[in-house]
Design a protein around this motif. Structure first.
Motif, PDB file in Angstrom:
ATOM      1  N   UNK A   1       4.207   8.441  -2.285  1.00  0.00           N
ATOM      2  CA  UNK A   1       3.789   8.062  -3.636  1.00  0.00           C
ATOM      3  C   UNK A   1       2.839   9.097  -4.234  1.00  0.00           C
ATOM      4  N   UNK A   2       1.882   9.567  -3.427  1.00  0.00           N
ATOM      5  CA  UNK A   2       0.945  10.605  -3.869  1.00  0.00           C
ATOM      6  C   UNK A   2       1.480  11.921  -3.330  1.00  0.00           C
TER       7      UNK A   2
ATOM      8  N   UNK B   1      -2.169  17.175   2.480  1.00  0.00           N
ATOM      9  CA  UNK B   1      -2.954  16.756   3.646  1.00  0.00           C
ATOM     10  C   UNK B   1      -3.357  15.287   3.535  1.00  0.00           C
ATOM     11  N   UNK B   2      -2.827  14.582   2.543  1.00  0.00           N
ATOM     12  CA  UNK B   2      -3.180  13.185   2.336  1.00  0.00           C
ATOM     13  C   UNK B   2      -2.727  12.309   3.486  1.00  0.00           C
ATOM     14  N   UNK B   3      -3.355  11.161   3.601  1.00  0.00           N
ATOM     15  CA  UNK B   3      -3.068  10.238   4.693  1.00  0.00           C
ATOM     16  C   UNK B   3      -1.815   9.423   4.398  1.00  0.00           C
ATOM     17  N   UNK B   4      -0.927   9.336   5.362  1.00  0.00           N
ATOM     18  CA  UNK B   4       0.252   8.489   5.265  1.00  0.00           C
ATOM     19  C   UNK B   4       0.555   7.961   6.663  1.00  0.00           C
ATOM     20  N   UNK B   5       0.745   6.655   6.767  1.00  0.00           N
ATOM     21  CA  UNK B   5       1.070   6.059   8.055  1.00  0.00           C
ATOM     22  C   UNK B   5       2.454   6.510   8.500  1.00  0.00           C
TER      23      UNK B   5
ATOM     24  N   UNK C   1       0.852  -1.191   0.000  1.00  0.00           N
ATOM     25  CA  UNK C   1       0.000   0.000   0.000  1.00  0.00           C
ATOM     26  C   UNK C   1       0.890   1.244   0.000  1.00  0.00           C
ATOM     27  N   UNK C   2       1.598   1.452  -1.112  1.00  0.00           N
ATOM     28  CA  UNK C   2       2.555   2.560  -1.213  1.00  0.00           C
ATOM     29  C   UNK C   2       1.897   3.916  -0.995  1.00  0.00           C
ATOM     30  N   UNK C   3       0.620   4.056  -1.351  1.00  0.00           N
ATOM     31  CA  UNK C   3      -0.040   5.352  -1.188  1.00  0.00           C
ATOM     32  C   UNK C   3      -0.230   5.706   0.286  1.00  0.00           C
TER      33      UNK C   3
END
Length: 50
Positions: A16-17, A22-26, A9-11
């Motif tokens: 990756x994105x 404000x995107x979600x990233x662990x 789950x690279x995104x």
């Protein structure tokens, strides 16, 4: 196997994105919870609406 599955789950685990700041990233701290040799499961009470 779990670490390989998470890595697919690279995104959610890399930048990756890059067009959504404000995107979600662990975070590394969040990912470390999945690297333990044990897991904790919590079971809730059944809902009265079920």
């Amino acid at each position: 196997m779990k670490q390989r599955a998470i890595a697919t789950y690279r995104s959610q685990t890399t930048s990756f994105i890059d067009d959504d700041p404000a995107g979600f990233c662990l975070t590394p701290q969040m990912l470390s919870n999945f690297a333990r040799p044990w897991e904790v499961y919590l079971e809730g009470s059944p809902s009265i609406h079920e």
